[in-house]
Design a protein around this motif. Structure first.
Motif, PDB file in Angstrom:
ATOM      1  N   SER A 198     123.212  94.850  40.246  1.00  0.00           N
ATOM      2  CA  SER A 198     122.585  94.069  39.272  1.00  0.00           C
ATOM      3  C   SER A 198     121.739  93.236  39.945  1.00  0.00           C
ATOM      4  O   SER A 198     122.154  92.428  40.794  1.00  0.00           O
ATOM      5  N   PRO A 199     120.609  92.707  39.232  1.00  0.00           N
ATOM      6  CA  PRO A 199     119.818  91.591  39.919  1.00  0.00           C
ATOM      7  C   PRO A 199     120.666  90.212  39.238  1.00  0.00           C
ATOM      8  O   PRO A 199     121.445  90.255  38.407  1.00  0.00           O
ATOM      9  N   VAL A 200     120.404  89.290  40.303  1.00  0.00           N
ATOM     10  CA  VAL A 200     121.017  87.886  39.928  1.00  0.00           C
ATOM     11  C   VAL A 200     119.821  87.057  39.801  1.00  0.00           C
ATOM     12  O   VAL A 200     119.055  86.799  40.362  1.00  0.00           O
ATOM     13  N   ILE A 201     119.785  86.343  38.475  1.00  0.00           N
ATOM     14  CA  ILE A 201     118.752  85.658  38.004  1.00  0.00           C
ATOM     15  C   ILE A 201     119.147  84.348  37.656  1.00  0.00           C
ATOM     16  O   ILE A 201     120.050  84.176  36.774  1.00  0.00           O
ATOM     17  N   LYS A 202     118.665  83.399  38.093  1.00  0.00           N
ATOM     18  CA  LYS A 202     119.092  81.900  37.934  1.00  0.00           C
ATOM     19  C   LYS A 202     117.850  81.390  37.198  1.00  0.00           C
ATOM     20  O   LYS A 202     116.676  81.374  37.741  1.00  0.00           O
ATOM     21  N   GLY A 203     117.947  81.380  35.781  1.00  0.00           N
ATOM     22  CA  GLY A 203     116.782  80.972  35.086  1.00  0.00           C
ATOM     23  C   GLY A 203     115.791  81.865  34.892  1.00  0.00           C
ATOM     24  O   GLY A 203     115.904  83.249  34.730  1.00  0.00           O
ATOM     25  N   PRO A 204     114.366  81.708  35.567  1.00  0.00           N
ATOM     26  CA  PRO A 204     113.551  82.619  35.292  1.00  0.00           C
ATOM     27  C   PRO A 204     113.486  83.427  36.528  1.00  0.00           C
ATOM     28  O   PRO A 204     112.525  84.107  37.003  1.00  0.00           O
ATOM     29  N   ALA A 208     125.255  80.372  44.333  1.00  0.00           N
ATOM     30  CA  ALA A 208     125.402  80.710  45.824  1.00  0.00           C
ATOM     31  C   ALA A 208     124.199  81.427  46.174  1.00  0.00           C
ATOM     32  O   ALA A 208     123.677  81.146  47.327  1.00  0.00           O
ATOM     33  N   LEU A 209     123.872  82.393  45.625  1.00  0.00           N
ATOM     34  CA  LEU A 209     122.710  83.258  45.923  1.00  0.00           C
ATOM     35  C   LEU A 209     121.307  82.515  46.069  1.00  0.00           C
ATOM     36  O   LEU A 209     120.291  82.518  46.798  1.00  0.00           O
ATOM     37  N   GLU A 210     121.246  81.734  44.930  1.00  0.00           N
ATOM     38  CA  GLU A 210     120.043  80.594  45.016  1.00  0.00           C
ATOM     39  C   GLU A 210     119.996  79.827  46.272  1.00  0.00           C
ATOM     40  O   GLU A 210     119.034  79.524  46.888  1.00  0.00           O
ATOM     41  N   LYS A 211     121.232  79.154  46.628  1.00  0.00           N
ATOM     42  CA  LYS A 211     121.117  78.257  47.801  1.00  0.00           C
ATOM     43  C   LYS A 211     121.010  79.143  49.245  1.00  0.00           C
ATOM     44  O   LYS A 211     119.980  78.824  49.689  1.00  0.00           O
ATOM     45  N   ALA A 212     121.559  80.405  49.080  1.00  0.00           N
ATOM     46  CA  ALA A 212     121.186  81.381  50.288  1.00  0.00           C
ATOM     47  C   ALA A 212     119.796  81.862  50.283  1.00  0.00           C
ATOM     48  O   ALA A 212     119.303  81.811  51.432  1.00  0.00           O
ATOM     49  N   SER A 213     119.160  82.058  49.312  1.00  0.00           N
ATOM     50  CA  SER A 213     117.925  82.449  49.322  1.00  0.00           C
ATOM     51  C   SER A 213     116.697  81.525  49.667  1.00  0.00           C
ATOM     52  O   SER A 213     115.776  81.718  50.446  1.00  0.00           O
ATOM     53  N   ASP A 238     120.920  87.991  48.770  1.00  0.00           N
ATOM     54  CA  ASP A 238     120.096  86.871  48.483  1.00  0.00           C
ATOM     55  C   ASP A 238     118.729  87.585  48.049  1.00  0.00           C
ATOM     56  O   ASP A 238     118.305  88.547  48.189  1.00  0.00           O
ATOM     57  N   ALA A 239     117.723  86.682  47.611  1.00  0.00           N
ATOM     58  CA  ALA A 239     116.316  87.131  47.123  1.00  0.00           C
ATOM     59  C   ALA A 239     115.693  87.931  48.250  1.00  0.00           C
ATOM     60  O   ALA A 239     114.650  88.719  48.171  1.00  0.00           O
ATOM     61  N   ARG A 240     116.026  87.606  49.676  1.00  0.00           N
ATOM     62  CA  ARG A 240     115.374  88.190  50.782  1.00  0.00           C
ATOM     63  C   ARG A 240     115.933  89.594  51.062  1.00  0.00           C
ATOM     64  O   ARG A 240     115.536  90.229  52.058  1.00  0.00           O
ATOM     65  N   GLY A 241     116.858  90.086  50.567  1.00  0.00           N
ATOM     66  CA  GLY A 241     117.715  90.984  50.832  1.00  0.00           C
ATOM     67  C   GLY A 241     118.891  91.075  51.968  1.00  0.00           C
ATOM     68  O   GLY A 241     119.267  91.842  52.286  1.00  0.00           O
ATOM     69  N   ARG A 242     119.151  89.769  52.023  1.00  0.00           N
ATOM     70  CA  ARG A 242     120.013  89.463  53.226  1.00  0.00           C
ATOM     71  C   ARG A 242     121.492  89.530  52.506  1.00  0.00           C
ATOM     72  O   ARG A 242     121.491  88.856  51.330  1.00  0.00           O
ATOM     73  N   VAL A 243     122.527  90.032  53.212  1.00  0.00           N
ATOM     74  CA  VAL A 243     123.922  89.954  52.775  1.00  0.00           C
ATOM     75  C   VAL A 243     124.536  88.437  52.848  1.00  0.00           C
ATOM     76  O   VAL A 243     124.455  88.144  54.203  1.00  0.00           O
ATOM     77  N   TYR A 300     114.348  85.355  40.164  1.00  0.00           N
ATOM     78  CA  TYR A 300     115.218  86.199  40.758  1.00  0.00           C
ATOM     79  C   TYR A 300     116.068  85.506  42.349  1.00  0.00           C
ATOM     80  O   TYR A 300     115.178  85.077  42.992  1.00  0.00           O
ATOM     81  N   VAL A 301     117.142  85.373  42.381  1.00  0.00           N
ATOM     82  CA  VAL A 301     117.770  84.622  43.329  1.00  0.00           C
ATOM     83  C   VAL A 301     118.605  85.739  44.298  1.00  0.00           C
ATOM     84  O   VAL A 301     118.943  85.432  45.194  1.00  0.00           O
ATOM     85  N   GLY A 302     118.699  87.075  43.893  1.00  0.00           N
ATOM     86  CA  GLY A 302     119.510  87.985  44.581  1.00  0.00           C
ATOM     87  C   GLY A 302     120.049  89.033  43.930  1.00  0.00           C
ATOM     88  O   GLY A 302     119.582  89.526  42.747  1.00  0.00           O
TER      89      GLY A 302
END
Lengths: 229, 594
Positions: free
Chosen positions: B167-173, B75-80, B116-121, B175-177
């Motif tokens: 906590s950071p959300v990391i997908k693979g290598p 979800a965060l990858e998509k949002a980012s 997300d990775a941009r800091g958006r909720v 950072y997605v949020g």
């Protein structure tokens, strides 16, 4: 080309004023990223890096401003200052450092959910002390002297931005790739300076000659990001 | 009385020591209680910190686990990657966050925020669920999480304190949020902190009480916090600071205050742990705290106390009897004997201490009075001459006084001595009677004028008369002499008035009858007789009698008689006239008690 045509072009060129040029370039960042500031607002446990991926380095680009300062021999007519928008996205500004020319107007637009009370550190009369509601905006002229001005929210210690009032009208901020461009630079001798976060980087400033053609520069930034006092 | 005083001193000292001990004993106990309270508060404060630290660790673990959810990563990858966050994506993410919260075992987060990775909720679950798309980057916790750190923080928002972790959300290598989870500090949380500690806790931020385990609101809290914040002391040592006393209504509390860390610290967040202040253990409070069990024979040495009391009482009574009661009784008995004249002096040698002093003082006074009596007698003898029956040995005889002589200096006497002889040498205003003369009157009869003896009838020869009681013939002035030719020095003019004139007067004189101080008629008659005799004698001596009147004469006699009667032992006065230095003189002779 016909010789007469060449002569005509030459005459025209001699008769018309020298055209402004564009100065652009790229930042060559030092190998090491700026040091991450110590944890702010440490609570009960120490922050710990996640075990899955290396911690992301500090991105210095949003805090960098490239400015062209005229050499003493350079004569130019200064363009009128322009208004600059600075979005307050919520808990932070869109850019941590906002360059603005002396006399230039700053318009802060609140795109967040909260209503911060923004104040200028050390200049209590610069901003009217009242909540800036969501979607509202506030306009002000930072000042007539070059230098940084901190804008912060008294009730949100993390909400802080810095306006850098520039004496020169020719400055630019780099993009995410470190590329920058300053258009309409009058021809002449110019000195390239780099602002980082709180001050001018302590580095040998490049002196360039701006002509009609695009001037490409690669600014090599010093390691450890030293700032002139 | 010495040992009584010593005993009184010992008893008083023991009482003072007992009172001092009674007043002092609660103080160490009070100090111990205060120290115990302080220690208890310090422990409670430390335990609060420990519990909140443990809770933070749990939260960080929950945030980490939350961030590792694949659905969250997606979800965060998509949002980012999206330029803006759609409502559908926000709703999906919110449901995902809610489901994830529900799956948490143990303490579930009150809310979760997906960033997300941009800091958006991207979505909020459990709090402001309709809000999304705003940038929350900038908060220190979120910035650190987006940079790859796991950490916790304490936020103050909406007049509440929030324990948060990210906590950071990391997908693979990549950072997605980041994920932020949080729990509000509530009354239940506060109660849970204090449950094993038996104390109370209150959380404050921005000058407001935001949560507490009780409804108690103490004063002074904000002042103490302000001082602490201004002191620059290390917040980690706040729990070790000296407790302070707070008040809520009538109740007093002992409290410690500790600043809370995190971003909320900049908003003046802190907590206080407090307990009701134990009452000051003064003597009264200690006595109030005494129970029946404390006073039981098994816990209190009543026999010892009773024994001590009886011993002290017995010793005191014995000393009183020995040193006060018995001597007083004995002195009182001796005094009664003295009053009854059974003894002449108090037996001072039989009395000890102060009572002996009293006896001696009384004896001294008795002796003094005796001496004064003797001195007075001698003085009178000197003034008046040896009295009749006096014998010259202090028998109390009174002499005569020549009032016509020079007036001697008045000696210091409390009372003027009575005069016994009068000389009306100056018929005009009678001279003051100088009764203080120390010179004995010398009686010198003037030579009788020629033919005087014939003019005066001779009295009959004196009859033998019994001596006056208490007097002796030796040294006793002769009784009023009868005028006779053989004794020209003494005028035969006896003035002891008698209705029968000189013969009667002679009878009276020779009979040594005192002049009765009876009715005024008799007195008047006797005075009149003396007057007549005196006038007659003056004429015989060739003295003028023009200014001599009976009223004056009788006043003098009466006054002189009164003065003499005031002397101890004088029961009457007899007057006689005689010739002294050629002049008529009057003599008053006291009649002593038999």
């Amino acid at each position: 080309m016909h010789p007469r045509s060449l002569c005509a072009v030459a005459v025209l060129c001699m008769a018309a004023p020298a055209a402004a040029g564009t100065v652009s370039g790229k930042l060559e960042l030092p190998p090491g990223a700026p040091d991450r500031p110590p944890p702010r607002g440490k609570a009960f446990v120490d922050r710990t890096p996640n075990p899955l991926a290396p911690v992301r380095p500090v991105n210095p680009l949003p805090a960098i401003v490239i400015s062209l300062e005229p050499a003493p021999t350079t004569q130019f007519s200064s363009p009128p200052p322009q208004a600059v928008s600075w979005d307050l996205l919520g808990e932070s500004f869109a850019r941590p450092v906002l360059p603005v020319r002396i006399g230039g107007e700053v318009r802060i637009r609140n795109k967040g959910r909260s209503s911060p009370v923004l104040v200028a550190a050390g200049k209590p009369s610069l901003l009217i002390k009242k909540p800036l509601n969501p979607t509202a905006e506030i306009t002000f002229i930072p000042g007539t002297e070059a230098g940084p001005i901190e804008i912060l929210d008294e009730s949100s210690p993390h909400l802080k931005g810095r306006i850098v009032v520039m004496a020169s009208p020719f400055f630019a901020t780099p993009n995410a790739k470190g590329e920058w461009e300053i258009p309409n630079v009058p021809p002449g001798e110019w000195v390239v300076k780099v602002w980082y976060d709180t001050g001018w980087l302590d580095r040998p400033d490049e002196q360039i000659t701006v002509g009609e053609r695009r001037t490409e520069l690669t600014l090599k930034l010093p390691a450890r990001w030293p700032v002139k006092p | 009385m010495f040992w009584s005083k010593i005993w009184l001193f010992i008893v008083a000292a023991a009482a003072a020591i007992a009172i001092t001990v009674a007043l002092l004993l609660p103080r160490p106990a009070q100090r111990a209680r205060v120290d115990e309270e302080r220690q208890r508060l310090v422990v409670a404060c430390d335990v609060v910190g420990i519990q909140m630290r443990d809770s933070a660790r749990v939260q960080v673990d929950v945030a980490g686990a939350f961030a590792r959810q694949p659905a969250v990563e997606l979800a965060l990858e998509k949002a980012s990657a999206a330029e803006s966050i759609s409502e559908k994506d926000a709703k999906d993410a919110r449901e995902l966050a809610a489901d994830t919260i529900a799956e948490v075992k143990g303490t579930r987060p009150d809310f979760a925020i997906l960033i997300d990775a941009r800091g958006r909720v991207v979505a909020r679950a459990g709090i402001d669920e309709r809000e999304y798309g705003d940038t929350i980057a900038g908060r220190w916790l979120v910035d650190d999480a987006l940079a790859g750190y796991l950490r916790d923080d304490l936020w103050h928002a909406d007049n509440r304190l929030w324990r948060v972790a990210a906590s950071p959300v990391i997908k693979g290598p990549t950072y997605v949020g980041a994920v932020v989870v949080g729990n509000a500090i509530t009354k239940e949380y506060a109660e849970g902190l204090m449950r094993p500690l038996g104390a109370k806790i209150a959380f404050y931020a921005d000058g407001q009480n935001v949560a507490a385990s009780s409804t108690i609101t103490m004063d002074k809290v904000h002042d103490v916090h302000a001082k602490l914040a201004a002191s620059g002391a290390d917040p980690a040592a706040d729990c070790k600071a000296q407790p302070f006393m707070g008040r809520s209504g009538k109740e007093e509390y002992t409290a410690v205050l500790a600043r809370l860390p995190g971003e909320a610290e900049t908003r003046g967040a802190f907590f206080t742990v407090f307990i009701e202040r134990s009452r000051t253990l003064g003597l009264g409070a200690t006595l109030d705290a005494v129970t029946k069990d404390d006073l039981s024979f098994s816990n209190f040495p009543w026999p010892l106390v009773a024994l001590g009391f009886l011993a002290a009482l017995g010793v005191g009574l014995a000393l009183m009897i020995l040193e006060a009661d018995r001597p007083v009784r004995k002195l009182a008995a001796d005094s009664v004997q003295l009053a009854r004249a059974q003894i002449e002096r108090l037996p001072e040698e039989q009395h000890r201490g102060r009572f002996g002093s009293i006896a001696r003082s009384i004896n001294i006074q008795i002796d003094k009075l005796a001496r004064e009596a003797r001195a007075a007698r001698r003085d009178l003898d000197q003034l008046l001459g040896p009295g009749e029956g006096d014998g010259g040995g202090g028998g109390g005889g009174l002499g005569t006084l020549d009032l016509g002589g020079p007036v001697p200096a008045r000696p210091e006497m409390s009372r003027p001595a009575p005069s016994a002889e009068f000389r009306f040498s100056d018929p005009l205003p009678a001279p003051d009677l100088d009764l203080s003369s120390s010179q004995p009157a010398r009686v010198t009869a003037p030579p009788l004028p020629a033919g005087a003896s014939g003019a005066i009838p001779r009295p009959p020869p004196p009859r033998p008369k019994p001596p006056l009681p208490g007097t002796s013939s030796a040294g006793t002035p002769p009784p009023a002499p009868m005028p006779s030719a053989s004794n020209p020095q003494i005028s035969p003019a006896l003035v002891m008035a008698a209705p029968g004139g000189l013969s009667g007067l002679h009878e009276l004189l020779t009979a040594e009858e005192p002049v009765p101080d009876v009715g005024s008629a008799e007195e008047e008659a006797s005075f009149r007789a003396v007057f007549n005799e005196f006038v007659e004698l003056k004429k015989r001596c060739g003295e003028p009698t023009a200014g001599l009147t009976y009223p004056k004469f009788s006043d003098k006699l009466r006054k002189n008689r009164d003065d003499l009667m005031a002397k101890p032992g004088c029961v009457g006065v007899k007057f006689s006239v005689y010739v002294k230095d050629g002049k008529a003189a009057l003599k008053a002779t006291p009649v002593k008690q038999a």
